[in-house]
Design a protein around this motif. Structure first.
Motif, PDB file in Angstrom:
ATOM      1  N   TRP A  37       0.813  -1.348   0.122  1.00  0.00           N
ATOM      2  CA  TRP A  37      -0.028   0.110  -0.015  1.00  0.00           C
ATOM      3  C   TRP A  37       0.907   1.007   0.102  1.00  0.00           C
ATOM      4  O   TRP A  37       2.099   1.253   0.548  1.00  0.00           O
ATOM      5  CB  TRP A  37      -0.708  -0.029   1.144  1.00  0.00           C
ATOM      6  CG  TRP A  37      -2.069  -1.086   1.038  1.00  0.00           C
ATOM      7  CD1 TRP A  37      -1.909  -2.278   1.591  1.00  0.00           C
ATOM      8  CD2 TRP A  37      -3.172  -0.784   0.600  1.00  0.00           C
ATOM      9  NE1 TRP A  37      -3.144  -2.984   1.326  1.00  0.00           N
ATOM     10  CE2 TRP A  37      -3.936  -1.976   0.612  1.00  0.00           C
ATOM     11  CE3 TRP A  37      -3.949   0.438  -0.178  1.00  0.00           C
ATOM     12  CZ2 TRP A  37      -5.440  -1.937   0.231  1.00  0.00           C
ATOM     13  CZ3 TRP A  37      -5.200   0.077  -0.434  1.00  0.00           C
ATOM     14  CH2 TRP A  37      -5.792  -0.831  -0.406  1.00  0.00           C
ATOM     15  N   HIS A  49      -3.675   3.528  -1.976  1.00  0.00           N
ATOM     16  CA  HIS A  49      -3.681   3.108  -3.230  1.00  0.00           C
ATOM     17  C   HIS A  49      -3.032   1.703  -3.138  1.00  0.00           C
ATOM     18  O   HIS A  49      -1.853   1.330  -2.519  1.00  0.00           O
ATOM     19  CB  HIS A  49      -2.775   3.841  -4.311  1.00  0.00           C
ATOM     20  CG  HIS A  49      -3.771   5.117  -4.911  1.00  0.00           C
ATOM     21  ND1 HIS A  49      -3.613   5.443  -6.118  1.00  0.00           N
ATOM     22  CD2 HIS A  49      -4.512   5.933  -4.184  1.00  0.00           C
ATOM     23  CE1 HIS A  49      -4.534   6.430  -6.360  1.00  0.00           C
ATOM     24  NE2 HIS A  49      -4.817   6.615  -5.125  1.00  0.00           N
ATOM     25  N   LYS A  50      -3.506   0.580  -3.721  1.00  0.00           N
ATOM     26  CA  LYS A  50      -2.780  -0.522  -3.956  1.00  0.00           C
ATOM     27  C   LYS A  50      -3.304  -1.097  -5.479  1.00  0.00           C
ATOM     28  O   LYS A  50      -4.589  -1.127  -5.722  1.00  0.00           O
ATOM     29  CB  LYS A  50      -3.190  -1.646  -2.805  1.00  0.00           C
ATOM     30  CG  LYS A  50      -2.355  -2.767  -3.277  1.00  0.00           C
ATOM     31  CD  LYS A  50      -2.216  -3.775  -1.736  1.00  0.00           C
ATOM     32  CE  LYS A  50      -1.444  -4.834  -2.188  1.00  0.00           C
ATOM     33  NZ  LYS A  50      -1.383  -5.674  -0.496  1.00  0.00           N
ATOM     34  N   GLN A  51      -2.507  -1.747  -6.046  1.00  0.00           N
ATOM     35  CA  GLN A  51      -2.898  -2.367  -7.359  1.00  0.00           C
ATOM     36  C   GLN A  51      -2.849  -3.926  -7.026  1.00  0.00           C
ATOM     37  O   GLN A  51      -1.496  -4.332  -6.736  1.00  0.00           O
ATOM     38  CB  GLN A  51      -2.240  -2.062  -8.595  1.00  0.00           C
ATOM     39  CG  GLN A  51      -2.639  -2.868  -9.755  1.00  0.00           C
ATOM     40  CD  GLN A  51      -2.392  -2.136 -11.096  1.00  0.00           C
ATOM     41  OE1 GLN A  51      -3.040  -1.012 -11.191  1.00  0.00           O
ATOM     42  NE2 GLN A  51      -1.453  -2.885 -11.668  1.00  0.00           N
ATOM     43  N   TYR A  52      -3.712  -4.827  -7.004  1.00  0.00           N
ATOM     44  CA  TYR A  52      -3.532  -6.357  -7.014  1.00  0.00           C
ATOM     45  C   TYR A  52      -3.538  -6.958  -8.481  1.00  0.00           C
ATOM     46  O   TYR A  52      -4.180  -6.333  -9.365  1.00  0.00           O
ATOM     47  CB  TYR A  52      -4.718  -6.759  -6.280  1.00  0.00           C
ATOM     48  CG  TYR A  52      -5.008  -6.257  -4.874  1.00  0.00           C
ATOM     49  CD1 TYR A  52      -4.611  -7.130  -3.815  1.00  0.00           C
ATOM     50  CD2 TYR A  52      -5.589  -5.009  -4.655  1.00  0.00           C
ATOM     51  CE1 TYR A  52      -4.737  -6.670  -2.597  1.00  0.00           C
ATOM     52  CE2 TYR A  52      -5.899  -4.878  -3.351  1.00  0.00           C
ATOM     53  CZ  TYR A  52      -5.264  -5.605  -2.331  1.00  0.00           C
ATOM     54  OH  TYR A  52      -5.429  -5.354  -0.916  1.00  0.00           O
ATOM     55  N   THR A  53      -2.765  -8.005  -8.544  1.00  0.00           N
ATOM     56  CA  THR A  53      -2.687  -8.544  -9.721  1.00  0.00           C
ATOM     57  C   THR A  53      -3.470 -10.097  -9.856  1.00  0.00           C
ATOM     58  O   THR A  53      -3.158 -10.762  -8.751  1.00  0.00           O
ATOM     59  CB  THR A  53      -1.318  -8.784 -10.591  1.00  0.00           C
ATOM     60  OG1 THR A  53      -0.665  -9.347  -9.683  1.00  0.00           O
ATOM     61  CG2 THR A  53      -1.005  -7.457 -10.832  1.00  0.00           C
ATOM     62  N   THR A  64     -13.215  -8.101  -6.704  1.00  0.00           N
ATOM     63  CA  THR A  64     -13.822  -6.936  -6.756  1.00  0.00           C
ATOM     64  C   THR A  64     -15.005  -6.962  -5.980  1.00  0.00           C
ATOM     65  O   THR A  64     -15.655  -6.254  -5.093  1.00  0.00           O
ATOM     66  CB  THR A  64     -14.150  -6.132  -8.111  1.00  0.00           C
ATOM     67  OG1 THR A  64     -12.863  -5.863  -8.767  1.00  0.00           O
ATOM     68  CG2 THR A  64     -14.975  -5.174  -8.069  1.00  0.00           C
ATOM     69  N   THR A  82     -11.466  -2.065 -11.959  1.00  0.00           N
ATOM     70  CA  THR A  82     -11.306  -3.515 -12.242  1.00  0.00           C
ATOM     71  C   THR A  82     -10.989  -3.585 -13.827  1.00  0.00           C
ATOM     72  O   THR A  82     -11.795  -3.251 -14.491  1.00  0.00           O
ATOM     73  CB  THR A  82     -12.345  -4.447 -11.883  1.00  0.00           C
ATOM     74  OG1 THR A  82     -12.568  -4.029 -10.603  1.00  0.00           O
ATOM     75  CG2 THR A  82     -12.124  -5.733 -12.358  1.00  0.00           C
ATOM     76  N   LYS A  86      -6.174  -7.360 -12.817  1.00  0.00           N
ATOM     77  CA  LYS A  86      -5.901  -6.131 -12.209  1.00  0.00           C
ATOM     78  C   LYS A  86      -6.934  -5.511 -11.329  1.00  0.00           C
ATOM     79  O   LYS A  86      -7.904  -5.481 -11.999  1.00  0.00           O
ATOM     80  CB  LYS A  86      -5.153  -4.944 -12.821  1.00  0.00           C
ATOM     81  CG  LYS A  86      -3.857  -5.402 -13.591  1.00  0.00           C
ATOM     82  CD  LYS A  86      -3.301  -4.128 -14.258  1.00  0.00           C
ATOM     83  CE  LYS A  86      -2.241  -4.633 -15.001  1.00  0.00           C
ATOM     84  NZ  LYS A  86      -1.688  -3.722 -15.984  1.00  0.00           N
ATOM     85  N   LYS A  88      -7.342  -1.803  -9.107  1.00  0.00           N
ATOM     86  CA  LYS A  88      -6.817  -0.940  -8.388  1.00  0.00           C
ATOM     87  C   LYS A  88      -7.950  -0.591  -7.136  1.00  0.00           C
ATOM     88  O   LYS A  88      -8.861  -0.320  -7.575  1.00  0.00           O
ATOM     89  CB  LYS A  88      -6.473   0.210  -9.395  1.00  0.00           C
ATOM     90  CG  LYS A  88      -5.782   1.299  -8.757  1.00  0.00           C
ATOM     91  CD  LYS A  88      -5.478   2.493  -9.564  1.00  0.00           C
ATOM     92  CE  LYS A  88      -4.723   3.691  -8.950  1.00  0.00           C
ATOM     93  NZ  LYS A  88      -4.322   4.682  -9.887  1.00  0.00           N
ATOM     94  N   ILE A  90      -8.692   1.928  -3.944  1.00  0.00           N
ATOM     95  CA  ILE A  90      -8.287   3.588  -3.307  1.00  0.00           C
ATOM     96  C   ILE A  90      -9.313   3.424  -2.221  1.00  0.00           C
ATOM     97  O   ILE A  90     -10.542   3.670  -2.384  1.00  0.00           O
ATOM     98  CB  ILE A  90      -8.544   4.758  -4.369  1.00  0.00           C
ATOM     99  CG1 ILE A  90      -7.757   4.154  -5.467  1.00  0.00           C
ATOM    100  CG2 ILE A  90      -8.102   5.846  -3.649  1.00  0.00           C
ATOM    101  CD1 ILE A  90      -7.992   5.183  -6.878  1.00  0.00           C
TER     102      ILE A  90
END
Length: 115
Positions: A37, A49-53, A64, A82, A86, A88, A90
């Motif tokens: 994060w 913010h974080k982006q998950y893969t 999601t 979504t 990915k 993202k 917030i």
């Protein structure tokens, strides 16, 4: 210092306009417990913010949906983007225009929803 697991166990509290934002020092300490994060500032508003893969769109969408269920359960709603493989996420508190401890609690809970 608490860790992300402890943070996720804290009860979320209802936020109202005028609720206290976390201080810069608190942000720094809390971020240490949340791998991946980052705090970013957009138009003067601090956000997490974080982006998950994920391996595909289906698993990204399933994540999601789990985030949506979390958000509804605590009545605290993130911004979510979504796309294929990915998500993202917030978290910030719209009512106070910045970060509240609830945002960090929800970020920790979000990490627990990744399967």
């Amino acid at each position: 210092m608490s860790d992300g697991a402890n943070l996720s166990q804290e009860e979320c509290e209802a936020c109202k306009a005028g609720a206290p934002k976390v201080s810069d020092m608190e942000i720094e300490v809390l971020l240490e417990t949340l791998p991946g994060w980052e705090m970013v500032e957009e138009e003067g508003i601090k956000m997490l913010h974080k982006q998950y893969t994920f391996p595909n769109f289906v698993t990204a969408l399933a994540f999601t949906n789990r985030i949506g269920e979390l958000a509804e359960s605590v009545q605290h709603h993130p911004d979510i983007l979504t796309s294929w493989g990915k998500v993202k996420l917030i978290w910030y508190t719209h009512k106070i225009g910045g970060l509240h401890r609830n945002d960090f609690r929800c970020a920790a809970r979000s990490d627990q929803l990744v399967t």
